[in-house]
Motif scaffolding. Structure first.
Motif, PDB file in Angstrom:
ATOM      1  N   UNK A  23       0.816  -1.219   0.000  1.00 23.41           N
ATOM      2  CA  UNK A  23       0.000   0.000   0.000  1.00 23.41           C
ATOM      3  C   UNK A  23       0.851   1.272   0.000  1.00 23.41           C
ATOM      4  N   UNK A  24       2.155   1.141  -0.089  1.00 23.07           N
ATOM      5  CA  UNK A  24       3.025   2.321  -0.058  1.00 23.07           C
ATOM      6  C   UNK A  24       2.946   3.067  -1.386  1.00 23.07           C
ATOM      7  N   UNK A  25       2.562   4.336  -1.320  1.00 18.86           N
ATOM      8  CA  UNK A  25       2.466   5.150  -2.535  1.00 18.86           C
ATOM      9  C   UNK A  25       3.836   5.265  -3.203  1.00 18.86           C
ATOM     10  N   UNK A  26       3.847   5.042  -4.495  1.00 20.16           N
ATOM     11  CA  UNK A  26       5.079   5.149  -5.258  1.00 20.16           C
ATOM     12  C   UNK A  26       5.826   3.846  -5.435  1.00 20.16           C
ATOM     13  N   UNK A  27       5.492   2.841  -4.634  1.00 21.46           N
ATOM     14  CA  UNK A  27       6.147   1.537  -4.747  1.00 21.46           C
ATOM     15  C   UNK A  27       5.523   0.728  -5.877  1.00 21.46           C
ATOM     16  N   UNK A  28       6.314  -0.186  -6.435  1.00 25.09           N
ATOM     17  CA  UNK A  28       5.830  -1.094  -7.474  1.00 25.09           C
ATOM     18  C   UNK A  28       5.579  -2.451  -6.842  1.00 25.09           C
ATOM     19  N   UNK A  29       4.302  -2.853  -6.686  1.00 21.88           N
ATOM     20  CA  UNK A  29       4.029  -4.165  -6.092  1.00 21.88           C
ATOM     21  C   UNK A  29       4.553  -5.291  -6.981  1.00 21.88           C
ATOM     22  N   UNK A  30       5.129  -6.311  -6.359  1.00 28.45           N
ATOM     23  CA  UNK A  30       5.692  -7.434  -7.105  1.00 28.45           C
ATOM     24  C   UNK A  30       5.361  -8.726  -6.378  1.00 28.45           C
ATOM     25  N   UNK A  31       4.733  -9.662  -7.082  1.00 24.73           N
ATOM     26  CA  UNK A  31       4.409 -10.956  -6.480  1.00 24.73           C
ATOM     27  C   UNK A  31       5.690 -11.757  -6.307  1.00 24.73           C
ATOM     28  N   UNK A  32       5.928 -12.217  -5.072  1.00 20.96           N
ATOM     29  CA  UNK A  32       7.126 -13.008  -4.804  1.00 20.96           C
ATOM     30  C   UNK A  32       6.946 -13.829  -3.538  1.00 20.96           C
ATOM     31  N   UNK A  33       7.019 -15.144  -3.693  1.00 22.00           N
ATOM     32  CA  UNK A  33       7.082 -16.077  -2.568  1.00 22.00           C
ATOM     33  C   UNK A  33       8.502 -16.608  -2.554  1.00 22.00           C
ATOM     34  N   UNK A  34       9.286 -16.228  -1.550  1.00 18.05           N
ATOM     35  CA  UNK A  34      10.710 -16.561  -1.550  1.00 18.05           C
ATOM     36  C   UNK A  34      10.963 -18.057  -1.412  1.00 18.05           C
ATOM     37  N   UNK A  35       9.949 -18.821  -1.029  1.00 16.64           N
ATOM     38  CA  UNK A  35      10.117 -20.270  -0.890  1.00 16.64           C
ATOM     39  C   UNK A  35       9.740 -21.026  -2.166  1.00 16.64           C
TER      40      UNK A  35
END
Length: 234
Positions: A44-56
């Motif tokens: 929800x941070x304005x200006x950030x680019x959301x990226x789907x990532x499950x590190x496992x």
């Protein structure tokens, strides 16, 4: 490296210390900040680019690396707290914690290493004061293993011009430590110190006095680190 005009990726970037990393990188003028999370809708941070990532999940990691090939600073922040007891907890609990805290950063760093080498990048791994002292069972073990991996990665990546910084800190005032009654660090101050360390090329950042005290004490006898051992029969 400078955060200004860099491209930053923060694992676990939707909350807690990860969100603080995202906000500080944006405040320092990063050109792009990927906030990675299992559910990108949680970002929800304005200006950030959301990226789907499950590190496992190797497939998820590979997809993220293919999407964010412009990264110059990788922040391995995502973590889990299980704190399994080595004698009594299910072994699967120990494995689950290692999957997130050790194998997760390993998979992510390996996937992004080609981009970091090509872009002249940097890696920041979030450790803990518990990398050096055993207080939380499996959690401490995962952070000790991550510390060792960070030291090895630093040697492996140095010939390619990629720096590696390890962040060590005690309790931080985030959801993960909500039940802890001990003093906690402000996540914003921890992040400021960590990114200052990245910019100065520091190998390690010790973000609070407890962490600095423990690091200084590592040369002492084992019993000095664990006073409860003094009560044990010789």
């Amino acid at each position: 490296m400078k955060i200004e005009n860099s491209v930053v990726l923060v694992t676990g970037g939707n909350r807690g210390l990860g969100r603080a990393f995202v906000e500080e990188a944006l405040a320092r003028g990063a050109a792009r900040v990927y906030a990675a999370a299992r559910d990108p809708r949680a970002v929800t941070t304005a200006g950030a680019v959301p990226l789907a990532l499950d590190v496992t999940d190797p497939d998820s990691v590979a997809a993220a690396a293919a999407t964010a090939g412009d990264v110059t600073l990788l922040v391995n922040n995502a973590g889990a707290l299980v704190a399994a007891n080595f004698l009594t907890s299910p072994v699967d609990d120990v494995r689950r914690e290692f999957e997130v805290n050790f194998y997760g950063p390993l998979l992510v760093t390996r996937a992004f290493a080609p981009a970091l080498v090509a872009n002249g990048g940097h890696v920041l791994n979030v450790h803990s004061v518990l990398s050096w002292i055993a207080l939380n069972g499996s959690y401490s073990a995962t952070k000790a293993a991550l510390w060792s991996m960070t030291n090895s990665l630093r040697l492996d990546l140095a010939p390619s011009g990629v720096g590696v910084t390890g962040l060590h800190v005690g309790y931080v005032d985030t959801d993960m430590a909500a039940a802890v009654q001990a003093p906690k660090s402000d996540p914003r101050e921890v992040v400021r110190q960590a990114l200052d360390g990245v910019e100065s090329g520091a190998h390690e950042v010790l973000a609070d006095e407890v962490t600095r005290d423990v690091k200084r004490g590592l040369a002492a006898e084992v019993a000095a680190l664990y006073p409860q051992l003094a009560a044990q029969p010789a």
